[in-house]
Scaffold this active site. Sequence first.
Site, PDB file in Angstrom:
ATOM      1  N   LYS A  65       6.363  -6.754  -5.646  1.00 37.69           N
ATOM      2  CA  LYS A  65       6.087  -6.078  -4.544  1.00 37.69           C
ATOM      3  C   LYS A  65       5.127  -6.833  -3.892  1.00 37.69           C
ATOM      4  CE  LYS A  65       8.102  -1.571  -6.369  1.00 37.69           C
ATOM      5  NZ  LYS A  65       7.475   0.305  -6.114  1.00 37.69           N
ATOM      6  N   ASP A 101       8.536   4.342  -1.418  1.00 35.90           N
ATOM      7  CA  ASP A 101       8.079   4.756  -2.914  1.00 35.90           C
ATOM      8  C   ASP A 101       6.877   6.434  -2.788  1.00 35.90           C
ATOM      9  OD1 ASP A 101       9.144   2.725  -3.953  1.00 35.90           O
ATOM     10  OD2 ASP A 101       7.245   1.269  -5.141  1.00 35.90           O
TER      11      ASP A 101
END
Length: 272
Positions: A65, A101
């Site tokens: 990420k 997220d």
Amino acid sequence: MEKYVVIGNPIRHSLSPAMQNRIFQELGMNAEYNSVLIEEDTFETEIKKLMDSGVRGFNITTPFKERILPFLDELEDLAAASGAVNTVLKKENKWYGFNTDGKGYLEGLEEIRSITKEDSILITGAGGASKAIYLALTTHTDAKITVANRTAEKAIEMTKDNNHQALTLEEAEKQLADFTIIIQTTSIGLEASKNKSPISLANVKRGTICSDIIYNPAETAFLKEAKKNGAITQNGLPMFVNQGALAFEIWTGIKPERSLMKEAVLEQLGGN
Ligand code: ATR
């Protein structure tokens, strides 16, 4: 055919392909979503190859990420603030990075009830997932937020720029009755053999929302203890579904039917 993928390592057990393909099928779209294993040693070459392959968008999971950032042209606010990207879109030859997220988590939490400035929220853990949730909560709600972590310095670092608070896990445990919502983001519950919660929930008040970002196992030791003490519990499935739904919307402009996505995930998990 529009191509989408999720990259990560490991990736074999990812439930994203089943979840995203269900929606593509439902909408009759000529699109396909697959998982791609990328080796950590050769990330740079493999990611370039993937980005040249005609893919229109992708998701990124652990451990890439952060490593994706140098390959992107622009970052949306939450991705820039967290320094982590889980969704990428190619538009007019430019690559855009997003992080869904935290927002996905918040949408899931608000399926229980909306968050107000009367809420005092405890987040256990101060890793990547915690940070994404912390940023979404500080950006989109007025709640008071406390972060407690095994390595206390990380919680202090995370909260230092605003009026929120950092505690040790031991301190948080003692003050548990002060919180209206407790969010468990550490990875401890993933290890079924350990079957442990990062904090004891003996002092939790009845009716407190206790939420774990883990959904497999469906009920971690943290959630079991919370339920036993009269808390309202939620596992990580709503977060997983909503982060995926937000990614889908970024790629297609269409708000997908979340219940279908959830159904596809539950089927993969064996209906639990
Ligand atoms: P993620 O991206 O899933 O958030 P991460 O960035 O590796 O993963 O963060 C893992 C979090 O779980 C950290 O807060 C970690 O605590 P430390 O910062 O002290 O390492 C926490 N964690 C992992 N195992 C733990 C354990 N056995 N007890 C308490 N906390 C634990």
